[in-house]
Structure formats: C-alpha cells, structure tokens
Scaffold this active site. Structure first.
Site, PDB file in Angstrom:
ATOM      1  N   GLY A   9       0.838  -1.187   0.000  1.00  0.00           N
ATOM      2  CA  GLY A   9       0.000   0.000   0.000  1.00  0.00           C
ATOM      3  C   GLY A   9       0.874   1.238   0.000  1.00  0.00           C
ATOM      4  O   GLY A   9       1.984   1.215  -0.525  1.00  0.00           O
ATOM      5  N   CYS A  10       0.393   2.306   0.597  1.00  0.00           N
ATOM      6  CA  CYS A  10       1.151   3.556   0.649  1.00  0.00           C
ATOM      7  C   CYS A  10       2.541   3.297   1.220  1.00  0.00           C
ATOM      8  O   CYS A  10       2.684   2.738   2.305  1.00  0.00           O
ATOM      9  CB  CYS A  10       0.405   4.587   1.496  1.00  0.00           C
ATOM     10  SG  CYS A  10       1.316   6.121   1.710  1.00  0.00           S
TER      11      CYS A  10
END
Length: 157
Positions: A9-10
């Site tokens: 993810g981020c």
C-alpha cells in the site's frame, strides 16, 4: 547484507514500520515493477505505469532473517485485497514481494503458503523478481519521520 523490495500500500507507512525493526540497515521508497522509466509520483498515481509503491529494504541477515522480516510484513497488510490497502485504492497500492536473489524465492513461497492458512480468501500478494525500482522523489523519503502527523494506513504504535 541482503535486499528485498516490499509493496504494502502507501509506501510511507511501510518504510516507517520497517525502519523501526532491528537489523534493517537502509530503507528507500520508490516505484517497482512498472513499464515506464523513472516515473514521477503523479504519473504512477494515474495507474498507467504498472508500478507499485514499494519500499526497498537492506537488512543484516545475522540480526533478522528474511522469514522474520516477511512475518512482520504480513502483519501490516491485508494480503487478500487487490489494489487496496487502508483507504488507498489503485494498482499502485497492490501488495507484492519483489526479490533480488533467486535463492530467496523458496523462503518467500513457503512464507506465503504458511500465511495463507490464516485466511479463507486467497492471498493476492504478488511474488516476482524485481524488474525495476525507481527511487521516489525526495519529499517521499522518510516522509513520516519528517511529518509524524502524516497519513498512514498502518498502526505504528
């Protein structure tokens, strides 16, 4: 020293989480396994480059093994969701384990198989050789160290 690139993810939260682990020597955030050379954040976010936001990790295997590192990685992602972690959606937020050494593949696939036993749904985390990694812009590096109140989908406490 050994190296691995993890997409969860981020990349801000993945880097911050990993940088706190004993035995991690270096972390850098960037864009992995896409089709465009040296892409910008804006272009990666368009979803047209195929890159994943990822964290390059250099670690001391005498302090932490790849297996232990992967166990920590599984704890911070939902490996059953495609192209989404936390509130972030898009192909750049997919999960992946990108290896630099073919000898690591066995450990990675065994770890993924063990982790699968914890889920009813299939794990969709990619396991691939690292084809490319482009370091992200400087303002993304160590972002949560520089901006402790910044957004993070990972619980760091």
């Amino acid at each position: 020293m050994k190296e691995i690139v993890l997409a969860g993810g981020c990349f801000w939260g993945v880097e911050e989480y990993m940088s706190r682990i004993k035995g991690i020597v270096e972390t850098k955030v960037g864009y992995a396994n896409g089709i465009k050379e040296n892409p910008s954040y804006k272009v990666v976010c368009s979803g047209t480059t195929g890159h994943a936001e990822a964290c390059y990790i250099k670690y001391d295997e005498s302090i932490i093994s790849l297996e232990e590192l992967l166990n920590k990685f599984w704890n911070i992602i939902d490996p059953t969701v495609l192209n989404k972690q936390g509130n972030d959606r898009g192909t750049q937020y997919r999960t992946g384990i990108f290896y630099l050494n073919e000898k690591d593949l066995n450990i990675i696939t065994e770890s993924k198989s063990r982790e699968q036993k914890n889920y009813k749904k299939a794990i969709v985390t990619e396991v691939e050789p690292l084809k490319c990694f482009y370091e992200a812009e400087e303002y993304h590096q160590k972002y949560l160290k520089k901006n402790p109140e910044g957004y993070c989908h990972i619980h760091l406490d």
